[in-house]
Scaffold this active site. Structure first.
Site, PDB file in Angstrom:
ATOM      1  N   HIS A  96     -21.284 -50.060  27.799  1.00  0.00           N
ATOM      2  CA  HIS A  96     -21.990 -51.341  27.829  1.00  0.00           C
ATOM      3  C   HIS A  96     -22.733 -51.611  26.514  1.00  0.00           C
ATOM      4  CE1 HIS A  96     -22.190 -51.907  32.501  1.00  0.00           C
ATOM      5  NE2 HIS A  96     -20.972 -51.984  32.001  1.00  0.00           N
ATOM      6  N   ASP A  97     -22.977 -50.572  25.736  1.00  0.00           N
ATOM      7  CA  ASP A  97     -23.581 -50.773  24.412  1.00  0.00           C
ATOM      8  C   ASP A  97     -22.556 -51.338  23.435  1.00  0.00           C
ATOM      9  OD1 ASP A  97     -25.260 -50.697  22.219  1.00  0.00           O
ATOM     10  OD2 ASP A  97     -25.149 -48.537  21.949  1.00  0.00           O
ATOM     11  N   ASP A 136     -26.216 -49.687  18.899  1.00  0.00           N
ATOM     12  CA  ASP A 136     -27.568 -50.169  18.657  1.00  0.00           C
ATOM     13  C   ASP A 136     -28.419 -50.255  19.909  1.00  0.00           C
ATOM     14  OD1 ASP A 136     -26.342 -52.277  19.917  1.00  0.00           O
ATOM     15  OD2 ASP A 136     -26.714 -53.747  18.347  1.00  0.00           O
ATOM     16  N   HIS A 146     -24.583 -38.482  22.951  1.00  0.00           N
ATOM     17  CA  HIS A 146     -23.162 -38.711  23.201  1.00  0.00           C
ATOM     18  C   HIS A 146     -22.289 -37.814  22.323  1.00  0.00           C
ATOM     19  CE1 HIS A 146     -19.878 -41.125  24.849  1.00  0.00           C
ATOM     20  NE2 HIS A 146     -19.315 -41.043  23.651  1.00  0.00           N
TER      21      HIS A 146
END
Length: 215
Positions: free
Chosen positions: A20-21, A79, A177
């Protein structure tokens, strides 16, 4: 089906949180849909099932030789846009505008939009408890970073604190991540070496993966 005993449902929540980023594809129109045939016994109420197609990127329409690409309504950078939003308008609704912080309840949970019933956060698609947990966690992390920055840099204003805390928080997500989530999904020394090299450089990565090299 092969069970993976070293993972739990948070591994799935994390990759959805990160995805979703990077992208949120624009919703298509019902008039331009994939039509999926169904068995007679399938309980789906519509025949055929129609799934709206994701709109094609305008550049692709202008130049058919380009690789497949689709409209992305999110900022594609790493971000933290799933927490902060991709536009200034959304970002402003999430900020307290005091001490650089983001809005959250006294109980540490995200606030809820009374009009939509959705949590106030950068991306609200596909919500479930795993995503909610991670969104709330990194809002609290942002605010904790603001507290530390305020202590070390008491003259910084709200905007400076917000932007610096966002930078630190996004870097933290990227590090988790790169050197934690992905090696957990692919637990092989070569994968660990490659990802740690990507983050820290070759020599520190070799020393981390092969501790004997420190001797």
């Amino acid at each position: 089906f092969q069970p993976v005993p070293f993972l739990n449902v948070l591994a799935a929540a994390w990759i959805q949180f990160q995805t979703h980023d990077w992208f949120v594809h624009r919703k298509g129109l019902a008039a331009n849909s994939h039509e999926i045939p169904l068995d007679a016994a399938d309980p789906w109420p519509e025949r055929p099932m129609r799934v709206p197609k994701t709109p094609v990127d305008p550049q692709k329409r202008r130049d058919p030789t380009r690789p497949p690409a689709y409209v992305n309504d999110n900022s594609h950078w790493w971000d933290g846009s799933q927490v902060y939003g991709s536009t200034l308008e959304v970002q402003q609704t999430l900020r307290t505008l005091t001490a650089g912080k983001l809005k959250c309840g006294a109980d540490g949970r995200l606030l809820v939009d009374g009009a939509t019933g959705l949590e106030l956060t950068g991306v609200t698609e596909n919500g479930w408890v795993g995503l909610s947990l991670l969104h709330a966690l990194f809002v609290l992390e942002h605010n904790a970073i603001c507290d530390r920055l305020t202590r070390d840099f008491p003259t910084w204003n709200d905007d400076r604190l917000f932007m610096q805390a966002r930078l630190v928080n996004a870097a933290l997500m990227a590090k988790i991540h790169t050197v934690e989530w992905t090696p957990a999904i692919l637990p092989h020394p070569l994968t660990q070496l490659a990802l740690r090299t990507n983050w820290s450089g070759l020599l520190p990565a070799l020393q981390k993966v092969f501790p004997g090299l420190n001797d």
